[in-house]
Design a protein around this motif. Structure first.
Motif, PDB file in Angstrom:
ATOM      1  N   LYS B 115      68.288  39.940   6.044  1.00 18.95           N
ATOM      2  CA  LYS B 115      68.228  38.774   6.936  1.00 18.95           C
ATOM      3  C   LYS B 115      69.577  38.640   7.639  1.00 18.95           C
ATOM      4  CE  LYS B 115      64.397  36.128   5.486  1.00 18.95           C
ATOM      5  NZ  LYS B 115      63.997  36.553   4.129  1.00 18.95           N
ATOM      6  N   LEU B 116      69.529  38.444   8.941  1.00 17.63           N
ATOM      7  CA  LEU B 116      70.760  38.321   9.724  1.00 17.63           C
ATOM      8  C   LEU B 116      70.860  36.920  10.315  1.00 17.63           C
ATOM      9  CD1 LEU B 116      70.711  41.648  11.847  1.00 17.63           C
ATOM     10  CD2 LEU B 116      71.722  41.266   9.579  1.00 17.63           C
ATOM     11  N   GLU B 117      72.098  36.442  10.389  1.00 15.80           N
ATOM     12  CA  GLU B 117      72.352  35.197  11.106  1.00 15.80           C
ATOM     13  C   GLU B 117      73.109  35.617  12.368  1.00 15.80           C
ATOM     14  OE1 GLU B 117      73.250  31.701   8.233  1.00 15.80           O
ATOM     15  OE2 GLU B 117      75.031  32.054   9.485  1.00 15.80           O
ATOM     16  N   ILE B 118      72.504  35.398  13.521  1.00 13.85           N
ATOM     17  CA  ILE B 118      73.121  35.901  14.748  1.00 13.85           C
ATOM     18  C   ILE B 118      73.741  34.748  15.524  1.00 13.85           C
ATOM     19  CG2 ILE B 118      72.704  37.141  16.903  1.00 13.85           C
ATOM     20  CD1 ILE B 118      70.361  38.537  15.516  1.00 13.85           C
ATOM     21  N   GLY B 119      75.057  34.753  15.618  1.00  9.75           N
ATOM     22  CA  GLY B 119      75.751  33.714  16.366  1.00  9.75           C
ATOM     23  C   GLY B 119      76.346  34.285  17.634  1.00  9.75           C
ATOM     24  N   ALA B 120      77.049  33.454  18.379  1.00  4.85           N
ATOM     25  CA  ALA B 120      77.612  33.892  19.656  1.00  4.85           C
ATOM     26  C   ALA B 120      78.743  34.896  19.444  1.00  4.85           C
ATOM     27  CB  ALA B 120      78.117  32.691  20.440  1.00  4.85           C
ATOM     28  N   THR B 121      79.463  34.769  18.343  1.00  4.05           N
ATOM     29  CA  THR B 121      80.610  35.654  18.161  1.00  4.05           C
ATOM     30  C   THR B 121      80.483  36.563  16.942  1.00  4.05           C
ATOM     31  OG1 THR B 121      81.702  33.930  16.874  1.00  4.05           O
ATOM     32  CG2 THR B 121      82.229  34.034  19.225  1.00  4.05           C
ATOM     33  N   LEU B 122      79.538  36.253  16.036  1.00  6.43           N
ATOM     34  CA  LEU B 122      79.408  37.027  14.795  1.00  6.43           C
ATOM     35  C   LEU B 122      77.954  37.241  14.429  1.00  6.43           C
ATOM     36  CD1 LEU B 122      81.915  35.329  12.302  1.00  6.43           C
ATOM     37  CD2 LEU B 122      82.147  37.599  13.317  1.00  6.43           C
ATOM     38  N   VAL B 123      77.690  38.399  13.809  1.00  8.02           N
ATOM     39  CA  VAL B 123      76.412  38.583  13.117  1.00  8.02           C
ATOM     40  C   VAL B 123      76.730  38.618  11.629  1.00  8.02           C
ATOM     41  CG1 VAL B 123      74.501  40.175  12.667  1.00  8.02           C
ATOM     42  CG2 VAL B 123      75.326  39.863  15.004  1.00  8.02           C
ATOM     43  N   ARG B 124      76.013  37.788  10.868  1.00  7.16           N
ATOM     44  CA  ARG B 124      76.261  37.779   9.428  1.00  7.16           C
ATOM     45  C   ARG B 124      75.056  38.352   8.717  1.00  7.16           C
ATOM     46  NH1 ARG B 124      77.759  33.849   5.105  1.00  7.16           N
ATOM     47  NH2 ARG B 124      76.744  32.137   6.196  1.00  7.16           N
ATOM     48  N   ASN B 125      75.307  39.323   7.819  1.00  6.65           N
ATOM     49  CA  ASN B 125      74.245  39.891   7.005  1.00  6.65           C
ATOM     50  C   ASN B 125      74.178  39.075   5.719  1.00  6.65           C
ATOM     51  OD1 ASN B 125      72.700  41.442   5.197  1.00  6.65           O
ATOM     52  ND2 ASN B 125      73.182  43.321   6.329  1.00  6.65           N
ATOM     53  N   LEU B 126      73.097  38.331   5.545  1.00  4.71           N
ATOM     54  CA  LEU B 126      73.009  37.398   4.414  1.00  4.71           C
ATOM     55  C   LEU B 126      72.898  38.125   3.076  1.00  4.71           C
ATOM     56  CD1 LEU B 126      70.704  34.632   5.948  1.00  4.71           C
ATOM     57  CD2 LEU B 126      73.199  34.739   5.873  1.00  4.71           C
ATOM     58  N   ARG B 127      72.409  39.375   3.090  1.00  2.00           N
ATOM     59  CA  ARG B 127      72.319  40.128   1.827  1.00  2.00           C
ATOM     60  C   ARG B 127      73.702  40.602   1.387  1.00  2.00           C
ATOM     61  NH1 ARG B 127      72.806  45.311   0.975  1.00  2.00           N
ATOM     62  NH2 ARG B 127      72.529  45.756   3.176  1.00  2.00           N
ATOM     63  N   SER B 128      74.422  41.285   2.305  1.00  2.00           N
ATOM     64  CA  SER B 128      75.723  41.839   1.915  1.00  2.00           C
ATOM     65  C   SER B 128      76.842  40.817   2.045  1.00  2.00           C
ATOM     66  CB  SER B 128      76.043  43.063   2.788  1.00  2.00           C
ATOM     67  OG  SER B 128      76.214  42.651   4.136  1.00  2.00           O
ATOM     68  N   GLY B 129      76.582  39.750   2.784  1.00  2.00           N
ATOM     69  CA  GLY B 129      77.622  38.750   3.008  1.00  2.00           C
ATOM     70  C   GLY B 129      78.639  39.171   4.053  1.00  2.00           C
ATOM     71  N   LYS B 130      78.471  40.376   4.598  1.00  2.00           N
ATOM     72  CA  LYS B 130      79.466  40.866   5.571  1.00  2.00           C
ATOM     73  C   LYS B 130      79.222  40.262   6.949  1.00  2.00           C
ATOM     74  CE  LYS B 130      80.482  45.411   3.638  1.00  2.00           C
ATOM     75  NZ  LYS B 130      80.269  46.841   3.866  1.00  2.00           N
TER      76      LYS B 130
END
Ligand code: SF4
Lengths: 427, 165
Positions: B115-130
């Motif tokens: 699952k990814l959280e896609i923002g204007a400046t960052l993509v966050r991978n909710l599984r890896s936390g990266k």
């Protein structure tokens, strides 16, 4: 300014641009092929609900050439072509080239041979290989159908970011059976399929200056395979000769060239005298190897033609190799000249006869098998060797087949043996 | 947003929308041929097993090759989001023009199902936390997106021109 910068500045009515600037250049020539059907749809979308009728900004600057699926392979294509034909007639588009043996052909050959493209122009086309027309010193780039609908409405390309330019300087004389196709394959292999993404390749050097327009078209055609927005050769005496003698242009030309102090993002130098024949191996155009690395590979189909290598000099090289010999029994050879004019010239010079007598199938001018739509599909597990410009998985219609790319000389020599063959072996 | 497919570098428009379906042009009809030669993924799309907003994560040079706009409209029709390390020029421009959501994220690392959280400046991978930085589209392209695509943008221009006359 580089040549691309200079052309964009002029077309946008500003004295100076640099990479990254956003401009709205006026367009001198707007080309589409069968996908004019989609452009037409989007064009009507733009005008939907507006109080005025859809109207081309300037029908004399619009070119439509049927080439991708000619003659039509399906009722759907035929109906799309019919719709576009009716539109062309209604808008009185004089640069409309229908399915005909005299004036038809592949868009990237029809435009230059009719003198539609001139040095210093801005040319856009709904085809990625619109880069070809940089061979005449124009800035020519591919756009999508919706963007073309916008150009049809306004006569300008909106929000164009000025690309940076890479200077490619080529010196040295080609060895026998080595030429422009080998040079561009080598360059793409060197800088990769994305090495020029969002950039312009500007070609210089003695090898380019002595190269025919036909050869320059090969270089600019395939510049997009390195991701380039455009390939461009500054116009010179050869450009003027081609336009006058071969395209029948009588007006004065503006042979615009880049400034001596232009800023390039990078300079790449190539010694053409050191090149072997080059092969792009499946399934990316940048997977390029010298022929010695792949010679002996069995091939089921050889294709000579396309907007890359379907011109008269290409057919001449191949016919000289093939004449009086036979295509290998395990191999099918398909030849499709780039235009009706080239077809007739090749007929007159006996090239087409040489192909047919050797066992090749000569097809009507057009894109033919290049994009895998309606002719020359490959069977599962089969291998094609082709003078076209793309070898992506599925490109020739079957994802379970392989396409190798090469020059006309390599294609012809290989057709005789049924395996990838170095043309220098027996000649 | 869930990752539904991950892809390598240099995915061409021949893979996204094979040339043999190019006679089909209308955005309402192209989605059936999205990734037509990837029978498994095309099957999932057709069976409506891929919810709107699902993400394709790709490598560099996504959409290289042909200028065919079908390669964009077929993905837009399924409301997919494309996160790639980089895009080929014409594909990116077509995506902006048609309103396909594309995110340039050079460092993206993800596998199918993430699952990814896609923002204007960052993509966050909710599984890896990266977290992976996003390269913003240039303002020239953003203004087309803000207008609602190139058709709307062009229409605005036309009306301005008519008013000026
Ligand atoms: S010959 Fe091939 S590459 Fe050239 S315009 Fe036709 S389909 Fe495109």
């Amino acid at each position: 300014m580089t040549l691309a910068e200079k052309i964009l500045a002029r077309a946008s009515g500003v004295p100076y641009v640099k990479p990254g600037d956003v401009v709205e250049p006026r367009v001198d020539l707007a080309m589409s092929h069968e996908n004019a059907a989609l452009v037409l749809h989007q064009f009507h979308e733009i005008f939907k609900g507006l109080a005025f009728e859809p109207q081309l900004w300037d029908p004399s600057k619009v070119a439509i050439i049927f080439d991708h699926r000619v003659p039509a392979e399906s009722p759907k294509t035929a109906s799309n072509q019919k719709r576009v034909r009716e539109f062309a007639s209604w808008q009185a588009i004089s640069k409309f080239h229908d399915i005909r043996g005299d004036t038809g052909g592949i868009c990237h050959q029809v435009l230059p041979e009719n003198g539609y493209v001139r040095p210093g122009q801005v040319v856009v086309g709904t085809d990625s290989h619109t880069t070809s027309h940089g061979a005449l010193g124009a800035l020519a780039f591919g756009i999508g159908a919706t963007e073309m609908a916008s150009v049809w409405s306004l006569g300008r390309a909106l929000n164009v970011e000025v690309p940076a330019t890479i200077k490619v300087v080529v010196s040295g004389k080609f060895k026998p059976f080595v030429g422009p196709k080998d040079l561009i394959l080598h360059l793409i292999g060197k800088i990769t399929a994305q090495g020029a993404n969002f950039k312009v390749l500007e070609f210089h050097g003695p090898t380019i200056r002595t190269m025919s327009t036909s050869g320059r078209l090969v270089l600019c055609n395939m510049s997009v395979e390195a991701g380039a927005t455009a390939g461009i050769v500054p116009a010179d005496a050869e450009t003027a000769r081609y336009l006058k003698e071969e395209a029948g242009v009588t007006e004065a030309l503006d042979l615009v060239s880049p400034d001596a102090d232009a800023t390039y993002e990078a300079v790449i130098e190539i010694d053409a005298s050191g090149l072997e024949p080059q092969i792009a191996c499946p399934h990316t155009v940048d997977n390029v190897k010298p022929i010695t690395a792949v010679a002996g590979k069995p091939i089921h189909q050889v294709v000579i033609g396309s907007c890359t290598n379907g011109r008269l000099d290409d057919l001449e090289v191949a016919a000289k190799i093939i004449r009086g010999k036979k295509v290998s029994s395990g191999t099918r050879m398909l030849v499709f000249p780039a235009s009706g004019r080239i077809y007739r010239q090749a007929l007159g010079k006996g090239y087409l006869g040489a192909f047919v007598q050797a066992g090749a199938v000569v097809m009507n001018p057009g894109c033919g098998p290049c994009l895998g739509v309606h002719e020359g599909a490959l069977g599962d597990g089969e291998v094609a060797l082709s003078t076209t410009n793309r070898n992506f998985k599925g490109r020739m219609g079957n994802p379970n087949s392989e396409v190798y790319l090469c020059s006309p000389a390599v294609a012809a020599a290989s057709a005789l043996k049924g395996v990838i063959t170095d043309p220098r072996e027996d000649h | 947003m869930q990752v539904t497919l991950t892809l390598a570098n240099d995915i061409s428009t021949d893979i996204i929308y094979p040339g043999r379906f190019m006679a089909t042009v209308l955005p309402s009809e192209t989605p059936q041929f999205a990734f037509a030669d990837d029978l498994a993924f095309n099957g999932r799309l057709k069976a409506k097993e891929v919810p709107a907003g699902s993400v394709i994560v790709a490598g560099q040079n996504f959409g290289c090759g042909s200028s065919r706009e079908q390669a964009v409209s077929c993905l837009k029709g399924h409301d997919l989001v494309i996160v790639a390390k980089s895009f080929a020029r014409i594909f990116l421009q077509n995506a902006v023009n048609l309103g396909l959501r594309v995110v340039v994220c050079p460092g993206i690392e993800a596998v199918e199902g993430d699952k990814l959280e896609i923002g204007a400046t960052l993509v966050r991978n909710l599984r890896s936390g990266k977290e992976f930085p996003v390269i913003a589209l240039p303002p020239s392209r953003q203004s087309i997106i803000d207008a609602g695509g190139l058709i709307a943008f062009t229409r605005q221009r036309l009306m301005q021109l008519k008013k000026a006359v």
